[in-house]
Write an enzyme that holds these catalytic residues in place. Structure first.
Site, short mmCIF file in Angstrom:
data_model
loop_
_atom_site.label_atom_id
_atom_site.label_comp_id
_atom_site.label_asym_id
_atom_site.label_seq_id
_atom_site.Cartn_x
_atom_site.Cartn_y
_atom_site.Cartn_z
N SER A 1 112.20 -24.39 -38.61
CA SER A 1 110.76 -24.18 -38.76
C SER A 1 110.54 -23.66 -40.17
CB SER A 1 110.29 -23.12 -37.75
OG SER A 1 108.98 -22.67 -38.08
N TYR B 1 111.43 -15.18 -33.01
CA TYR B 1 111.35 -16.58 -33.47
C TYR B 1 111.82 -16.69 -34.92
CZ TYR B 1 109.25 -21.27 -33.98
OH TYR B 1 109.02 -22.62 -34.20
P1 NAD Z 1 107.18 -28.02 -26.95
O1 NAD Z 1 106.87 -26.83 -26.14
O2 NAD Z 1 106.25 -29.19 -26.97
O3 NAD Z 1 108.62 -28.60 -26.58
C1 NAD Z 1 109.72 -27.77 -26.35
C2 NAD Z 1 110.76 -28.55 -25.61
O4 NAD Z 1 111.86 -27.69 -25.34
C3 NAD Z 1 110.28 -29.06 -24.25
O5 NAD Z 1 110.85 -30.31 -23.97
C4 NAD Z 1 110.81 -28.00 -23.29
O6 NAD Z 1 110.97 -28.47 -21.96
C5 NAD Z 1 112.14 -27.71 -23.96
N1 NAD Z 1 112.71 -26.43 -23.53
C6 NAD Z 1 112.15 -25.19 -23.57
N2 NAD Z 1 113.00 -24.29 -23.05
C7 NAD Z 1 114.13 -24.97 -22.70
C8 NAD Z 1 115.38 -24.60 -22.14
N3 NAD Z 1 115.64 -23.33 -21.77
N4 NAD Z 1 116.29 -25.56 -21.90
C9 NAD Z 1 116.03 -26.85 -22.22
N5 NAD Z 1 114.89 -27.26 -22.78
C10 NAD Z 1 113.94 -26.33 -23.02
O7 NAD Z 1 107.42 -27.45 -28.42
P2 NAD Z 1 107.51 -28.14 -29.86
O8 NAD Z 1 106.40 -27.61 -30.65
O9 NAD Z 1 107.72 -29.60 -29.74
O10 NAD Z 1 108.83 -27.44 -30.39
C11 NAD Z 1 110.05 -28.11 -30.57
C12 NAD Z 1 110.86 -27.38 -31.62
O11 NAD Z 1 110.16 -27.43 -32.86
C13 NAD Z 1 111.07 -25.90 -31.31
O12 NAD Z 1 112.38 -25.53 -31.68
C14 NAD Z 1 110.05 -25.22 -32.19
O13 NAD Z 1 110.43 -23.92 -32.52
C15 NAD Z 1 110.06 -26.13 -33.39
N6 NAD Z 1 108.86 -26.03 -34.22
C16 NAD Z 1 107.62 -26.30 -33.73
C17 NAD Z 1 106.51 -26.20 -34.56
C18 NAD Z 1 105.11 -26.50 -34.09
O14 NAD Z 1 104.17 -26.25 -34.85
N7 NAD Z 1 104.93 -27.05 -32.91
C19 NAD Z 1 106.68 -25.81 -35.88
C20 NAD Z 1 107.95 -25.53 -36.35
C21 NAD Z 1 109.02 -25.65 -35.51
#
Ligand code: NAD
Length: 260
Positions: free
Chosen positions: A142, A155
């Site tokens: 991130s 985080y």
């Molecule tokens: P999201 O909530 O849409 O997806 C998260 C995914 O992780 C889902 O498929 C969920 O089922 C899975 N998950 C959660 N806990 C789990 C566990 N214990 N075991 C297995 N799977 C699990 O979130 P997102 O925004 O797509 O985030 C995905 C990644 O991107 C994360 O690591 C997040 O930190 C990172 N990220 C997101 C953003 C943003 O703005 N959305 C920005 C920077 C980084």
């Protein structure tokens, strides 16, 4: 380009992980999906990707907060799809609280899913990648792996740790065909961020559109969300031959957030 390769994408039932899984499948990679959600909906995603891109797909519901299940995910992919060539450590959660009130169990959970799971998955997958002298490990960190924000102690710590882990794994494999890099997204409109927008709307008594606009305006100079599809294309590039000397990097795709 990726025909014959097998990719494990953690947390690919939603958001960024799903975008990355679709982009890799579009280039011909077979996909092991993982993550939580409604079983029928996940099966629809799995069969949909297989039909749309003509690739093999499987699903494993490992809970990545548990090391034994993370190892099991790599084993299942190897058994069901033959091997693991590409590992995308994407699963992650967010918990927001000032440090003095941060619940201990939530600290442990964020560290377990956002950082330790990547370690256990890499540890399990690297030996076979080295054996074939080809592998791509992509850690979805991130912009919070590079800078901090208030109320995100766990985080930000986990994501900075993930960027560090990326460098170590890259160096340890520098003389092999196994690369390891991190992607550092800014705001992406996924369920993870929608929750933060909803909380903002409730706190400031404004509607969700306005809350989303304020969230973007605060940190992301482009004032536009990054999309899962755009991040998917960056992951595809990291898997290409052109990226064979991209090692230990943390590439931010963040609408200018980190440039400020
Ligand atoms: P999201 O909530 O849409 O997806 C998260 C995914 O992780 C889902 O498929 C969920 O089922 C899975 N998950 C959660 N806990 C789990 C566990 N214990 N075991 C297995 N799977 C699990 O979130 P997102 O925004 O797509 O985030 C995905 C990644 O991107 C994360 O690591 C997040 O930190 C990172 N990220 C997101 C953003 C943003 O703005 N959305 C920005 C920077 C980084």
């Amino acid at each position: 380009m990726l025909k014959g390769k097998v990719a494990v994408v953690t947390g690919s039932t939603s958001g960024i992980g799903l975008g990355v899984a679709r982009a890799l499948a579009a280039k011909g990679a077979d996909i092991m999906l993982n993550g939580f959600g409604d079983a029928a909906e996940i099966e629809k995603i799995r069969t949909g990707i297989a039909a749309e891109f003509g690739v093999r797909t499987a699903y494993n519901g490992a809970d990545l907060s548990k090391p034994v299940e993370t190892k099991g995910l790599i084993e299942a992919a190897t058994k069901e799809l033959g091997k693991v060539d590409i590992l995308v450590n994407n699963a992650g959660i967010q918990v927001v609280s000032p440090v003095q009130d941060f619940p201990d169990d939530k600290w442990e959970l964020v560290l377990a899913i956002n950082l330790s799971a990547a370690f256990y998955a890499i540890k399990a997958a690297v030996p076979q990648m080295k054996e074939r002298n080809w592998g791509r490990i992509i850690n979805i960190a991130s912009v919070h792996g590079l800078v901090a924000s208030v109320n995100k102690a766990a985080y930000v710590s986990a994501k900075h740790g993930l960027v560090g882990l990326t460098k170590v794994v890259a160096l340890e494999n520098a003389e092999t065909g196994v690369t390891c890099n991190a992607i550092c997204p800014g705001w992406v409109l996924t369920p993870l961020v929608q929750k933060q927008i909803d909380a903002w709307a409730e706190r400031d008594k404004i509607d969700n559109t306005e809350a989303g606009r304020r969230l973007l305006t605060e940190k992301q100079p482009s004032k536009q969300f990054v999309t899962p599809a755009q991040l998917g294309e960056l992951a595809v590039f990291m898997c290409s031959d052109a990226a064979s000397q991209l090692r230990g990097t943390a590439i931010n795709m963040d609408g200018g957030w980190y440039a400020q």
